[in-house]
Design a protein around this motif. Structure first.
Motif, PDB file in Angstrom:
ATOM      1  N   ASN A  91       0.841  -1.202   0.000  1.00 48.28           N
ATOM      2  CA  ASN A  91       0.000   0.000   0.000  1.00 48.28           C
ATOM      3  C   ASN A  91       0.876   1.253   0.000  1.00 48.28           C
ATOM      4  O   ASN A  91       0.680   2.179  -0.792  1.00 48.28           O
ATOM      5  CB  ASN A  91      -0.899  -0.038   1.238  1.00 48.28           C
ATOM      6  N   PHE A  92       1.901   1.249   0.860  1.00 51.83           N
ATOM      7  CA  PHE A  92       2.734   2.438   1.003  1.00 51.83           C
ATOM      8  C   PHE A  92       3.566   2.700  -0.251  1.00 51.83           C
ATOM      9  O   PHE A  92       3.599   3.818  -0.764  1.00 51.83           O
ATOM     10  CB  PHE A  92       3.636   2.299   2.224  1.00 51.83           C
ATOM     11  N   ILE A  93       4.233   1.652  -0.755  1.00 49.13           N
ATOM     12  CA  ILE A  93       5.106   1.887  -1.913  1.00 49.13           C
ATOM     13  C   ILE A  93       4.289   2.168  -3.178  1.00 49.13           C
ATOM     14  O   ILE A  93       4.764   2.864  -4.074  1.00 49.13           O
ATOM     15  CB  ILE A  93       6.109   0.733  -2.150  1.00 49.13           C
ATOM     16  N   ALA A  94       3.054   1.664  -3.247  1.00 49.62           N
ATOM     17  CA  ALA A  94       2.207   1.957  -4.413  1.00 49.62           C
ATOM     18  C   ALA A  94       1.974   3.453  -4.540  1.00 49.62           C
ATOM     19  O   ALA A  94       1.929   4.001  -5.653  1.00 49.62           O
ATOM     20  CB  ALA A  94       0.870   1.231  -4.294  1.00 49.62           C
ATOM     21  N   LEU A  95       1.840   4.131  -3.403  1.00 50.63           N
ATOM     22  CA  LEU A  95       1.534   5.563  -3.409  1.00 50.63           C
ATOM     23  C   LEU A  95       2.789   6.430  -3.496  1.00 50.63           C
ATOM     24  O   LEU A  95       2.709   7.651  -3.430  1.00 50.63           O
ATOM     25  CB  LEU A  95       0.728   5.921  -2.154  1.00 50.63           C
ATOM     26  N   LEU A  96       3.950   5.798  -3.632  1.00 52.83           N
ATOM     27  CA  LEU A  96       5.196   6.547  -3.854  1.00 52.83           C
ATOM     28  C   LEU A  96       5.393   6.690  -5.367  1.00 52.83           C
ATOM     29  O   LEU A  96       6.186   5.994  -5.985  1.00 52.83           O
ATOM     30  CB  LEU A  96       6.393   5.814  -3.229  1.00 52.83           C
ATOM     31  N   GLY A  97       4.620   7.569  -5.966  1.00 51.76           N
ATOM     32  CA  GLY A  97       4.741   7.758  -7.411  1.00 51.76           C
ATOM     33  C   GLY A  97       3.469   7.479  -8.181  1.00 51.76           C
ATOM     34  O   GLY A  97       3.411   7.678  -9.395  1.00 51.76           O
ATOM     35  N   TRP A  98       2.443   7.009  -7.492  1.00 50.53           N
ATOM     36  CA  TRP A  98       1.145   6.754  -8.130  1.00 50.53           C
ATOM     37  C   TRP A  98       0.066   7.203  -7.166  1.00 50.53           C
ATOM     38  O   TRP A  98       0.272   7.181  -5.940  1.00 50.53           O
ATOM     39  CB  TRP A  98       0.995   5.266  -8.444  1.00 50.53           C
ATOM     40  N   SER A  99      -1.092   7.631  -7.688  1.00 45.24           N
ATOM     41  CA  SER A  99      -2.181   8.041  -6.802  1.00 45.24           C
ATOM     42  C   SER A  99      -3.476   7.363  -7.202  1.00 45.24           C
ATOM     43  O   SER A  99      -3.732   7.119  -8.387  1.00 45.24           O
ATOM     44  CB  SER A  99      -2.357   9.562  -6.832  1.00 45.24           C
ATOM     45  N   ASP A 100      -4.265   7.041  -6.212  1.00 42.70           N
ATOM     46  CA  ASP A 100      -5.564   6.415  -6.434  1.00 42.70           C
ATOM     47  C   ASP A 100      -6.528   7.454  -7.015  1.00 42.70           C
ATOM     48  O   ASP A 100      -6.599   8.582  -6.512  1.00 42.70           O
ATOM     49  CB  ASP A 100      -6.095   5.898  -5.090  1.00 42.70           C
ATOM     50  N   PRO A 101      -7.274   7.125  -8.056  1.00 44.83           N
ATOM     51  CA  PRO A 101      -8.189   8.106  -8.653  1.00 44.83           C
ATOM     52  C   PRO A 101      -9.259   8.605  -7.691  1.00 44.83           C
ATOM     53  O   PRO A 101      -9.788   9.703  -7.857  1.00 44.83           O
ATOM     54  CB  PRO A 101      -8.818   7.344  -9.842  1.00 44.83           C
ATOM     55  N   GLN A 102      -9.556   7.805  -6.653  1.00 40.88           N
ATOM     56  CA  GLN A 102     -10.547   8.233  -5.668  1.00 40.88           C
ATOM     57  C   GLN A 102      -9.907   8.936  -4.465  1.00 40.88           C
ATOM     58  O   GLN A 102     -10.594   9.307  -3.518  1.00 40.88           O
ATOM     59  CB  GLN A 102     -11.354   7.024  -5.185  1.00 40.88           C
TER      60      GLN A 102
ATOM     61  N   GLN B 155      -7.984  -3.001  -9.460  1.00 35.02           N
ATOM     62  CA  GLN B 155      -9.180  -2.503 -10.143  1.00 35.02           C
ATOM     63  C   GLN B 155      -8.973  -1.128 -10.764  1.00 35.02           C
ATOM     64  O   GLN B 155      -9.590  -0.806 -11.777  1.00 35.02           O
ATOM     65  CB  GLN B 155     -10.352  -2.455  -9.152  1.00 35.02           C
ATOM     66  N   VAL B 156      -8.102  -0.300 -10.162  1.00 35.55           N
ATOM     67  CA  VAL B 156      -8.027   1.105 -10.614  1.00 35.55           C
ATOM     68  C   VAL B 156      -6.655   1.519 -11.151  1.00 35.55           C
ATOM     69  O   VAL B 156      -6.483   2.649 -11.592  1.00 35.55           O
ATOM     70  CB  VAL B 156      -8.409   2.066  -9.453  1.00 35.55           C
ATOM     71  N   PHE B 157      -5.683   0.600 -11.154  1.00 33.75           N
ATOM     72  CA  PHE B 157      -4.327   0.996 -11.539  1.00 33.75           C
ATOM     73  C   PHE B 157      -4.294   1.477 -12.982  1.00 33.75           C
ATOM     74  O   PHE B 157      -4.808   0.838 -13.894  1.00 33.75           O
ATOM     75  CB  PHE B 157      -3.357  -0.161 -11.355  1.00 33.75           C
ATOM     76  N   ASP B 158      -3.663   2.631 -13.168  1.00 30.95           N
ATOM     77  CA  ASP B 158      -3.557   3.225 -14.507  1.00 30.95           C
ATOM     78  C   ASP B 158      -2.210   3.938 -14.594  1.00 30.95           C
ATOM     79  O   ASP B 158      -1.884   4.764 -13.748  1.00 30.95           O
ATOM     80  CB  ASP B 158      -4.695   4.230 -14.713  1.00 30.95           C
ATOM     81  N   ILE B 159      -1.451   3.601 -15.632  1.00 35.47           N
ATOM     82  CA  ILE B 159      -0.115   4.182 -15.809  1.00 35.47           C
ATOM     83  C   ILE B 159      -0.171   5.701 -15.931  1.00 35.47           C
ATOM     84  O   ILE B 159       0.767   6.402 -15.551  1.00 35.47           O
ATOM     85  CB  ILE B 159       0.546   3.557 -17.063  1.00 35.47           C
ATOM     86  N   SER B 160      -1.276   6.224 -16.424  1.00 34.47           N
ATOM     87  CA  SER B 160      -1.368   7.683 -16.606  1.00 34.47           C
ATOM     88  C   SER B 160      -1.299   8.425 -15.264  1.00 34.47           C
ATOM     89  O   SER B 160      -1.065   9.639 -15.240  1.00 34.47           O
ATOM     90  CB  SER B 160      -2.667   8.052 -17.328  1.00 34.47           C
ATOM     91  N   ARG B 161      -1.479   7.712 -14.165  1.00 34.44           N
ATOM     92  CA  ARG B 161      -1.449   8.363 -12.858  1.00 34.44           C
ATOM     93  C   ARG B 161      -0.071   8.247 -12.185  1.00 34.44           C
ATOM     94  O   ARG B 161       0.074   8.607 -11.016  1.00 34.44           O
ATOM     95  CB  ARG B 161      -2.535   7.791 -11.934  1.00 34.44           C
ATOM     96  N   LEU B 162       0.919   7.746 -12.921  1.00 33.48           N
ATOM     97  CA  LEU B 162       2.283   7.722 -12.381  1.00 33.48           C
ATOM     98  C   LEU B 162       2.869   9.130 -12.445  1.00 33.48           C
ATOM     99  O   LEU B 162       2.721   9.831 -13.447  1.00 33.48           O
ATOM    100  CB  LEU B 162       3.168   6.756 -13.170  1.00 33.48           C
ATOM    101  N   ASN B 163       3.541   9.504 -11.369  1.00 30.39           N
ATOM    102  CA  ASN B 163       4.091  10.860 -11.253  1.00 30.39           C
ATOM    103  C   ASN B 163       5.587  10.847 -11.581  1.00 30.39           C
ATOM    104  O   ASN B 163       6.328  10.047 -11.010  1.00 30.39           O
ATOM    105  CB  ASN B 163       3.874  11.356  -9.815  1.00 30.39           C
TER     106      ASN B 163
END
Length: 493
Positions: free
Chosen positions: A287-298, A310-318
């Motif tokens: 959970n923690f490392i997923a949000l180091l460079g990516w954000s949940d659309p919700q 369910q929601v992973f999308d490369i376009s949300r990588l920072n």
């Protein structure tokens, strides 16, 4: 040079077994895994072990075990138990693919796109020094660049050693691609000189075997750390020379520490195996490392892997560097730990209790009750050790720090009253309320109060005058255990 391989996604995580699995590597594996699962594709584990001096079976075992612990299971690659190949595109260990690299290198040599270079280290160094003295940073100029292949092969027969270099002569153009994280990236071809494909011992270098493997394993998307971005130019040249379709690239920002430096061991655990040993849950790490460079659309902060799939999308990588905030990590972990059902949490703390040889009740009702009491005090699974230690009868000892308390005048009476009242209690366990009433009764019987009341009882329960809250512990302790401990304290008073 084609730009599209297939609409069916195939991605890979390709660690080098030269050390532990860093959280940065785990994040790369996670993003590849999530992309494959979200899009109905395959996730491949390839082992890049051509660095013979540093690659070890022990490191490979560790990396594989860490990925299994994280739950990032692959569709093709080395078997997690036997480390043997599983899948139609093996071998999956580069050290076992040397014949394949030789075959591709031979084709490039035959087509005049690569050449044998016999320059010695001394000759290379001399050329570098001369360029430096002239204030120039010119690329290596090999006198063997235009040798006919037959002439080079004749020289090899004499026993001389040569590397195979890719020939960049005539590639005066820009290499442009759209990075899925960074947008358009442009590399002028003169950024690199003639680079090595095979070393003189036949071992391939990273950029060469990476391209060969990605092509033969039908990799459609390459998601990797931004430190690999400069490698992309050499790789594009090889794709072009072989007329192979190019995968889509996405280069992810580095993970940084609080000082905005590349995350390293100096600031604390960064190895997945160490985080496991320190008592962190895999779900919280992911959970923690997923949000180091990516954000949940919700905008959610607490996510399960299923949520992410369910929601992973490369376009949300920072593309900006992400800070590994250890305080936030600890908070997030606490949230995951407290959300675990008691039965799952009890199972998770077992390795830590077993490490200390603790003998505790096997009754699920007792285990659940203990977790209800202790869970609010736990930040990691390892915290269970000190929380449960006082409940382990075999570990009960009266520590030297209790000596002064045992010498106080009221202590003997307090201990005797405590023991008799516990012994007379009608059931095997008492509630917190019953304990507090019993403690008041000791006060009434002995006249002791304050520290002269509480500290002797604490010695009789945990062997020392300071420490755990007795109202939390005593309801978890069997009457027979409390009586036995009181008797040991009385004997020393």
């Amino acid at each position: 040079m084609s730009s599209k391989i297939s609409s069916h996604p195939r991605v890979r995580f390709a660690p080098s077994p030269t050390g532990y699995l860093h959280v940065g590597g785990a994040r790369t594996a996670l993003y590849n895994y999530l992309y494959a699962k979200k899009n109905g594709g395959e996730f491949i584990l390839r082992i890049e072990d051509t660095d013979e001096a540093r690659s070890t079976q022990e490191s490979l075992r560790g990396v594989v075990d860490d990925l299994v612990w994280l739950g990032l299971m692959w569709d093709e690659g080395v078997d997690p138990v036997t480390l043997k190949d599983v899948g139609p595109n093996g071998p999956y260990r580069q050290s076992e693919r040397l014949g394949i690299y030789k075959e591709i290198a031979d084709k490039l040599l035959k087509d005049g796109k690569a050449y044998y270079c016999f320059m010695t280290e001394a000759e290379i160094e001399k050329q570098k020094e001369e360029a430096k003295a002239n204030g120039s940073f010119a690329h290596l100029q090999s006198p063997y660049q235009d040798w006919p292949l037959e002439k080079a092969l004749e020289r090899l027969k004499t026993g001389d050693k040569a590397v195979v270099r890719y020939k960049t002569k005539g590639l005066e153009k820009d290499y442009i691609f759209t990075d899925l994280v960074r947008g358009e990236v442009k590399f002028p071809s003169d950024m690199v000189g003639d680079f090595v494909l095979l070393r003189s011992d036949g071992m391939p270098v990273y950029n060469f075997c990476c391209v060969v493997d990605d092509h033969l394993m039908k990799i459609t998307h390459v998601f990797r750390a931004e430190e690999h971005l400069p490698n992309t130019l050499r790789q594009l040249m090889i794709y072009e020379a072989m007329n192979w379709a190019v995968p889509e690239f996405g280069h992810m920002a580095l993970i940084l520490d609080e000082d905005r430096q590349k995350l390293s061991k100096r600031k604390g655990a960064v190895a997945c195996g160490q985080l496991k040993d320190e008592g962190y849950l895999a779900s919280a790490v992911l959970n923690f490392i997923a949000l180091l460079g990516w954000s949940d659309p919700q905008g959610r902060e607490l996510l399960s892997v299923e949520d992410m799939k369910q929601v992973f999308d490369i376009s949300r990588l920072n593309p900006s560097g992400a800070i590994f905030d250890r305080v936030k990590f600890k908070w997030m972990h606490t949230m995951h730990l407290r959300a675990l059902p008691n039965a799952d949490l009890w199972k998770a703390i077992q390795p830590f209790l077993a490490r200390e040889h603790m003998e505790l009740p096997q009754d699920p009702a007792w285990q659940g009750k203990s977790l209800d009491l202790f869970k609010p005090y736990m930040e990691t699974l390892a915290d269970a050790i000190e929380l449960y230690r006082p409940l382990n009868d075999k570990a009960y000892v009266i520590l030297p720090e209790a000596e002064e308390t045992l010498k106080w005048e009221p202590t003997k009476a307090v201990l005797a009253s405590w023991k008799n009242l516990v012994q007379a209690h009608p059931s095997d366990y008492m509630t917190e309320e019953e304990f507090l009433k019993l403690q008041d009764e000791v006060k009434n019987q002995t006249g002791a109060k304050g520290k002269h009341l509480f500290m002797p009882i604490r010695v009789a329960v945990i062997g020392k005058p300071h420490g755990a809250e007795l109202k939390t512990l005593v309801p978890l302790m069997k009457k027979s255990s409390l009586v036995s401990r009181a008797e040991q304290a009385l004997a020393k008073a």
